[in-house]
Scaffold this motif. Structure first.
Motif, short mmCIF file in Angstrom:
data_model
loop_
_atom_site.label_atom_id
_atom_site.label_comp_id
_atom_site.label_asym_id
_atom_site.label_seq_id
_atom_site.Cartn_x
_atom_site.Cartn_y
_atom_site.Cartn_z
N ASN A 15 24.72 31.96 -10.55
CA ASN A 15 23.97 33.12 -10.10
C ASN A 15 24.71 33.75 -8.93
O ASN A 15 24.80 33.16 -7.86
CB ASN A 15 22.55 32.70 -9.70
CG ASN A 15 21.73 33.85 -9.20
OD1 ASN A 15 21.97 35.00 -9.55
ND2 ASN A 15 20.75 33.55 -8.37
N ASP A 16 25.23 34.97 -9.12
CA ASP A 16 25.91 35.69 -8.06
C ASP A 16 24.85 36.35 -7.18
O ASP A 16 24.15 37.26 -7.60
CB ASP A 16 26.83 36.74 -8.66
CG ASP A 16 27.66 37.47 -7.62
OD1 ASP A 16 27.32 37.41 -6.43
OD2 ASP A 16 28.64 38.12 -8.02
N LEU A 17 24.72 35.89 -5.94
CA LEU A 17 23.68 36.39 -5.05
C LEU A 17 23.97 37.82 -4.58
O LEU A 17 23.05 38.56 -4.26
CB LEU A 17 23.54 35.46 -3.84
CG LEU A 17 23.11 34.03 -4.17
CD1 LEU A 17 23.13 33.18 -2.92
CD2 LEU A 17 21.74 34.02 -4.82
N ALA A 18 25.23 38.23 -4.54
CA ALA A 18 25.58 39.57 -4.07
C ALA A 18 25.24 40.65 -5.09
O ALA A 18 24.77 41.71 -4.74
CB ALA A 18 27.06 39.63 -3.72
N ILE A 46 23.57 27.27 -10.24
CA ILE A 46 24.38 27.18 -9.04
C ILE A 46 24.43 28.58 -8.43
O ILE A 46 24.89 29.52 -9.08
CB ILE A 46 25.82 26.70 -9.35
CG1 ILE A 46 25.81 25.36 -10.10
CG2 ILE A 46 26.65 26.62 -8.08
CD1 ILE A 46 25.22 24.22 -9.33
N ASP A 47 23.93 28.73 -7.20
CA ASP A 47 23.98 30.01 -6.51
C ASP A 47 25.32 30.15 -5.79
O ASP A 47 25.72 29.27 -5.04
CB ASP A 47 22.84 30.11 -5.49
CG ASP A 47 21.49 30.20 -6.16
OD1 ASP A 47 21.41 30.77 -7.26
OD2 ASP A 47 20.51 29.72 -5.57
N VAL A 48 26.01 31.25 -6.06
CA VAL A 48 27.28 31.54 -5.38
C VAL A 48 27.13 32.88 -4.66
O VAL A 48 26.44 33.77 -5.12
CB VAL A 48 28.47 31.59 -6.36
CG1 VAL A 48 28.75 30.22 -6.94
CG2 VAL A 48 28.23 32.58 -7.48
N GLU A 53 32.11 39.38 -10.38
CA GLU A 53 31.25 40.55 -10.55
C GLU A 53 31.05 41.33 -9.26
O GLU A 53 30.71 42.51 -9.30
CB GLU A 53 29.89 40.13 -11.10
CG GLU A 53 29.93 39.69 -12.54
CD GLU A 53 30.22 40.83 -13.50
OE1 GLU A 53 29.78 41.97 -13.24
OE2 GLU A 53 30.91 40.58 -14.50
N SER A 54 31.22 40.69 -8.10
CA SER A 54 30.95 41.38 -6.85
C SER A 54 32.13 41.39 -5.88
O SER A 54 32.07 42.04 -4.85
CB SER A 54 29.75 40.74 -6.15
OG SER A 54 29.99 39.38 -5.87
N HIS A 55 33.22 40.68 -6.18
CA HIS A 55 34.37 40.65 -5.28
C HIS A 55 35.12 41.96 -5.35
O HIS A 55 35.39 42.48 -6.43
CB HIS A 55 35.30 39.49 -5.67
CG HIS A 55 36.31 39.19 -4.63
ND1 HIS A 55 37.45 39.93 -4.48
CD2 HIS A 55 36.35 38.24 -3.67
CE1 HIS A 55 38.15 39.44 -3.48
NE2 HIS A 55 37.50 38.42 -2.96
#
Length: 85
Positions: A15-18, A46-48, A53-55
């Protein structure tokens, strides 16, 4: 090959938090936190904080550095430094 020494390789949701994007892949990491995925199965989550996707490198939203101005300031600052005596 020895048994029971290798980590368990299983499906995990990252899960991408950003950006809020979630994607299912396989990994050796695990978590007690779970989520029900689109296929109806439950997977560990797993939260990252950042992923592809957001970098900024992958999204194309990088800041362009003003390198020309920096080089000119450097040359002006150290003009004549280390010159011939």
């Amino acid at each position: 090959m020895k048994s029971d020494i290798h980590p368990k390789y299983e499906a995990v949701v990252f899960n991408d938090l950003a950006s809020g994007v979630k994607f299912l892949t396989k990994s050796t990491v695990s978590s007690k936190k779970t989520i029900e995925w689109e296929d109806g199965n439950t997977y560990p989550v797993i939260d990252v904080e950042i992923s592809s996707e957001s970098h900024p490198f992958y999204t194309g939203k990088q800041r362009i550095m003003d390198s020309a101005g920096r080089v000119e300031r450097f040359n002006a600052r150290f003009k004549g430094f280390g010159g011939k005596k």
